[in-house]
Write a protein that holds these residues in place. Structure first.
Motif, PDB file in Angstrom:
ATOM      1  N   ASN A 114       0.814  -1.220   0.000  1.00 30.65           N
ATOM      2  CA  ASN A 114       0.000   0.000   0.000  1.00 30.65           C
ATOM      3  C   ASN A 114       0.848   1.272   0.000  1.00 30.65           C
ATOM      4  N   GLY A 115       2.050   1.196   0.538  1.00 29.01           N
ATOM      5  CA  GLY A 115       2.885   2.395   0.604  1.00 29.01           C
ATOM      6  C   GLY A 115       3.878   2.552  -0.531  1.00 29.01           C
ATOM      7  N   PHE A 116       4.071   1.494  -1.315  1.00 26.84           N
ATOM      8  CA  PHE A 116       5.095   1.572  -2.354  1.00 26.84           C
ATOM      9  C   PHE A 116       4.737   2.509  -3.506  1.00 26.84           C
ATOM     10  N   PRO A 117       3.458   2.671  -3.907  1.00 25.14           N
ATOM     11  CA  PRO A 117       3.166   3.678  -4.949  1.00 25.14           C
ATOM     12  C   PRO A 117       3.591   5.088  -4.566  1.00 25.14           C
ATOM     13  N   ASP A 118       3.439   5.469  -3.297  1.00 22.61           N
ATOM     14  CA  ASP A 118       3.930   6.783  -2.862  1.00 22.61           C
ATOM     15  C   ASP A 118       5.445   6.865  -2.995  1.00 22.61           C
ATOM     16  N   CYS A 119       6.116   5.767  -2.680  1.00 24.02           N
ATOM     17  CA  CYS A 119       7.572   5.724  -2.830  1.00 24.02           C
ATOM     18  C   CYS A 119       7.964   5.910  -4.293  1.00 24.02           C
ATOM     19  N   LEU A 120       7.227   5.280  -5.194  1.00 24.44           N
ATOM     20  CA  LEU A 120       7.535   5.411  -6.621  1.00 24.44           C
ATOM     21  C   LEU A 120       7.323   6.841  -7.115  1.00 24.44           C
ATOM     22  N   ASP A 121       6.294   7.497  -6.619  1.00 28.84           N
ATOM     23  CA  ASP A 121       6.062   8.889  -7.013  1.00 28.84           C
ATOM     24  C   ASP A 121       7.221   9.787  -6.581  1.00 28.84           C
ATOM     25  N   LEU A 122       7.683   9.588  -5.345  1.00 32.11           N
ATOM     26  CA  LEU A 122       8.826  10.377  -4.872  1.00 32.11           C
ATOM     27  C   LEU A 122      10.084  10.064  -5.669  1.00 32.11           C
ATOM     28  N   MET A 123      10.283   8.796  -6.000  1.00 34.26           N
ATOM     29  CA  MET A 123      11.445   8.436  -6.820  1.00 34.26           C
ATOM     30  C   MET A 123      11.354   9.069  -8.206  1.00 34.26           C
ATOM     31  N   LEU A 124      10.151   9.114  -8.762  1.00 32.92           N
ATOM     32  CA  LEU A 124       9.974   9.742 -10.079  1.00 32.92           C
ATOM     33  C   LEU A 124      10.314  11.226 -10.027  1.00 32.92           C
ATOM     34  N   VAL A 125       9.889  11.915  -8.958  1.00 31.75           N
ATOM     35  CA  VAL A 125      10.208  13.341  -8.811  1.00 31.75           C
ATOM     36  C   VAL A 125      11.713  13.548  -8.698  1.00 31.75           C
ATOM     37  N   CYS A 126      12.390  12.678  -7.918  1.00 33.83           N
ATOM     38  CA  CYS A 126      13.833  12.824  -7.740  1.00 33.83           C
ATOM     39  C   CYS A 126      14.588  12.545  -9.041  1.00 33.83           C
ATOM     40  N   VAL A 127      14.155  11.524  -9.784  1.00 36.42           N
ATOM     41  CA  VAL A 127      14.831  11.194 -11.041  1.00 36.42           C
ATOM     42  C   VAL A 127      14.640  12.312 -12.056  1.00 36.42           C
ATOM     43  N   LEU A 173      18.568  13.508 -10.164  1.00 33.31           N
ATOM     44  CA  LEU A 173      19.336  12.659  -9.259  1.00 33.31           C
ATOM     45  C   LEU A 173      19.545  11.289  -9.876  1.00 33.31           C
ATOM     46  N   GLY A 174      20.652  10.653  -9.495  1.00 37.98           N
ATOM     47  CA  GLY A 174      20.911   9.289  -9.928  1.00 37.98           C
ATOM     48  C   GLY A 174      20.141   8.289  -9.080  1.00 37.98           C
ATOM     49  N   LEU A 175      20.305   7.001  -9.414  1.00 39.26           N
ATOM     50  CA  LEU A 175      19.544   5.961  -8.718  1.00 39.26           C
ATOM     51  C   LEU A 175      19.931   5.872  -7.252  1.00 39.26           C
ATOM     52  N   GLU A 176      21.229   5.903  -6.964  1.00 39.69           N
ATOM     53  CA  GLU A 176      21.674   5.796  -5.576  1.00 39.69           C
ATOM     54  C   GLU A 176      21.215   6.994  -4.760  1.00 39.69           C
ATOM     55  N   ALA A 177      21.377   8.187  -5.318  1.00 37.34           N
ATOM     56  CA  ALA A 177      20.931   9.388  -4.609  1.00 37.34           C
ATOM     57  C   ALA A 177      19.408   9.401  -4.451  1.00 37.34           C
ATOM     58  N   THR A 178      18.707   8.888  -5.445  1.00 40.64           N
ATOM     59  CA  THR A 178      17.245   8.838  -5.363  1.00 40.64           C
ATOM     60  C   THR A 178      16.790   7.914  -4.234  1.00 40.64           C
ATOM     61  N   LEU A 179      17.382   6.724  -4.163  1.00 40.07           N
ATOM     62  CA  LEU A 179      17.017   5.778  -3.100  1.00 40.07           C
ATOM     63  C   LEU A 179      17.332   6.355  -1.719  1.00 40.07           C
ATOM     64  N   ASP A 180      18.472   7.032  -1.620  1.00 40.09           N
ATOM     65  CA  ASP A 180      18.845   7.620  -0.330  1.00 40.09           C
ATOM     66  C   ASP A 180      17.879   8.733   0.068  1.00 40.09           C
ATOM     67  N   ARG A 181      17.542   9.605  -0.877  1.00 38.87           N
ATOM     68  CA  ARG A 181      16.632  10.721  -0.580  1.00 38.87           C
ATOM     69  C   ARG A 181      15.239  10.231  -0.219  1.00 38.87           C
ATOM     70  N   VAL A 182      14.701   9.283  -1.008  1.00 39.17           N
ATOM     71  CA  VAL A 182      13.361   8.768  -0.732  1.00 39.17           C
ATOM     72  C   VAL A 182      13.344   8.001   0.584  1.00 39.17           C
ATOM     73  N   GLY A 183      14.406   7.264   0.877  1.00 39.47           N
ATOM     74  CA  GLY A 183      14.471   6.549   2.150  1.00 39.47           C
ATOM     75  C   GLY A 183      14.432   7.473   3.345  1.00 39.47           C
ATOM     76  N   ARG A 184      15.105   8.628   3.238  1.00 41.67           N
ATOM     77  CA  ARG A 184      15.073   9.594   4.348  1.00 41.67           C
ATOM     78  C   ARG A 184      13.742  10.319   4.435  1.00 41.67           C
ATOM     79  N   GLU A 185      13.111  10.567   3.288  1.00 41.87           N
ATOM     80  CA  GLU A 185      11.835  11.281   3.295  1.00 41.87           C
ATOM     81  C   GLU A 185      10.689  10.431   3.842  1.00 41.87           C
ATOM     82  N   MET A 186      10.759   9.111   3.643  1.00 39.77           N
ATOM     83  CA  MET A 186       9.665   8.226   4.045  1.00 39.77           C
ATOM     84  C   MET A 186       9.911   7.548   5.378  1.00 39.77           C
TER      85      MET A 186
END
Length: 324
Positions: free
Chosen positions: A171-184, A188-201
């Protein structure tokens, strides 16, 4: 002597406790012999140059292990082997429930053993304080049922927790994907995107945040993207996350746009979440019909039919009896 044992509750309880103690001692002795042989084999393997011995554990791991891990280690040192033939399957179930420790399968086995003996023992203890103690047959069958219940309660608990964890992640992963899409799309690169989304969520979806943070740390430690993403799918234990990890690996290998991949997969997951919500909504009338039929329908029938029944008893039946 047999008449005294059969007629006196106290003697029956003492005999049952003695039998229980003898069986427990026999099991403990046999398991101790087997575990000593296994320990000798491990020590011989260590002397032969095996570096996978538990003595090579790091001090950081020993400090960070939980209370159950220390209890398991002390129990195994005492001679009771907590290994299981289906330990890989148990480990998979525990990881799906969120227990990632290497000692989790042995702790799970220890808890099941404790429950097998604790529930019947508690029942016998409570029964001994009753004014009218139960019969020997009832005591035996109830204790056997409680032992089986203690064997399956941890399994049911782990399955329920795994299902709750899976529902939270899905249920929470679509929100994670939206944030990753905004970062990309922001560059941002993949590693930076995962790090940023992980801290935001971290506060809204802590489970997903922990998995993304672990994946980022693996990449920073030198693991390849493919290995880190496959590890993400294994840790999550959810088909949707495995598909997402595979999709990212293929996108990285083929050189396709990461933003397009995330946008398409995010829309698909949101559509799947909407369909699950609609399915639950369509199930509500069927589920509500059960309490309506069981509780409200008899009441409505009684309210509607009761005046006619009272009138029949007061007027129709006496009139018919008078005609007779």
């Amino acid at each position: 002597m047999l008449d005294l044992v059969s007629s006196n509750w106290a003697f029956r309880g003492i005999v049952l406790l003695l039998i229980f103690g003898l069986v427990a001692i026999a099991v403990f002795v046999v398991s101790g012999i087997v575990s000593r042989r296994m320990r000798v084999s491990r020590e011989l393997a260590t002397l032969g140059g095996d570096t996978s011995s538990p003595t090579n554990e790091s001090l950081t791991r020993q400090r960070s292990e939980g209370a159950w891990a220390r209890i398991v280690r002390e129990v195994e040192k005492a001679g009771l082997n907590l290994g299981d033939t289906a330990e890989s399957e148990i480990s998979k179930q525990l990881k799906a429930a969120g227990y990632m420790s290497t000692s989790a399968p042995r702790a799970y086995t220890l808890i099941r053993l404790m429950m097998i003996f604790a529930l019947p023992g508690l029942f016998i203890l409570v029964s001994s304080f009753q004014s009218e103690p139960p019969t020997l047959t009832r005591l035996y069958f109830t204790s056997a049922f409680l032992a089986l219940l203690g064997l399956y309660i941890p399994n049911l608990f782990v399955r329920a927790k795994a299902e709750r964890r899976r529902a939270e992640i899905v249920n929470g992963f679509p929100d994670c994907l939206d944030l990753m899409l905004v970062c990309v799309e922001a560059g941002l690169g993949l590693e930076a995107t995962l790090d940023r989304v992980g801290r935001e969520m971290a506060s809204s979806h802590p489970r997903i945040s922990g998995m993304l943070t672990q994946t980022t740390l693996l990449m920073r430690a030198g693991a390849s993207r493919e290995d880190a993403l496959r590890k993400l799918g294994e840790v999550a234990g959810v088909d949707e996350i495995r598909s997402f990890a595979t999709l990212l690996i293929q996108s990285d290998k083929l050189g396709t746009s990461l933003a397009t991949t995330l946008r398409v997969y995010s829309s698909e997951m949101r559509e799947a979440r909407r369909l699950r919500a609609e399915e639950k909504a369509h199930r509500l009338p069927v589920l509500l019909s059960i309490p309506l039929v069981v509780f409200m329908l008899p009441t409505m029938i009684g309210v509607i039919a009761l005046p006619a029944i009272v009138m029949s008893i007061r007027e129709v039946i006496p009139a018919m009896m008078g005609d007779l």
